[in-house]
Write a protein that holds these residues in place. Sequence first.
Motif: not given
Length: 348
Positions: A146-156
């Motif tokens: 609900d922060k209305n920001k892009p999310v960058i998700l690492s997958t290690g």
Amino acid sequence: MKIGNKEIQNFGSPYVIAEIGANHNGDMELAKKMIDSAMECGVDAVKFQSWNPTSLIAKEEYERNQSYDDSPKKHFGSLKEMVDKYYLREEQHFELKEYCDSKNVDFCSTPFSENEVDLLEKCDVPFYKVASMDINNFQLLNYLCDKNKPVILSTGMARLSEIDKAVELLVKNGVRDIALLHCISIYPPAYEDINLKNISMLQQAFDLPIGFSDHSIGFSIPLASVALGACIIEKHFTTDKNLPGWDHEVSADPSEMKIICEESANIAESMGSYARVVSMAEQEKKKKFRRSIVTKRELKPGHILTNDDMTSKRPGTGISPDMIPDLIGMKITKNIEEDHLISWDHLT
């Protein structure tokens, strides 16, 4: 997706994140020195890590005095002593955010708890970076939604099914801008374990911007990732690989980070198009470097051309040499000296 004014898209010029993490060693002057150095290299963002002695590690783990021995450097003291020294205090977040703003470089950090998400909200970070370890931390992922920001998700460390579940949760809860980072959570990884082809696989599997969080030594692997379309490069950064601390030895120094920033942009631009295009510069070069049909000997009017009358030499401003078969049997109408270009007005 966009971060600030920068478009983030596969095969575009990558958004480069200098991962300072805890390399500041608890010293704000060192942190600012690293920000200055990273900015001079040309990075888009400097990233820290937001955790404290109670938000990341359980009491039981401290009591076992666990050490993380996949780092090549020996560390001082107990795990608790290291965490106490290296964690970024709340007020230091605001100090570093203000400093980054003054230097026109994005300040960002990885939160490790909901309280730290709230802290980073106050800092108005441009996106949330989720560490590989939290890809299955649905409480934290839900809190980001609900922060209305892009999310960058690492997958290690994650199986494809775990990546899929995390993306599904974010999308279901309204996160519109998501990027995935291919990542191998070993410091440093063996080359045979890096699997850069996973970048292409993730592009096809998720139709999302795909980047690369790199823990290799040097700059060759992140540059190679750009040729596969990685649109975000995250690389640990230090001003001195000999400093004490967890990640300095596996971090890029300024000379390496400068190469990553400059050459990744060049690689992205040079990827160009799938369509075969001959540029105007090449069109002009054809006139100098290609060949034209020329005479092997002086030819008089009325002579009927044979294959033995013709060869091809520079420049490429006359009749193309692939036309020699078509000229055989044509009649010369004007005198042509030896070793001169044949033109259409010489022929009938």
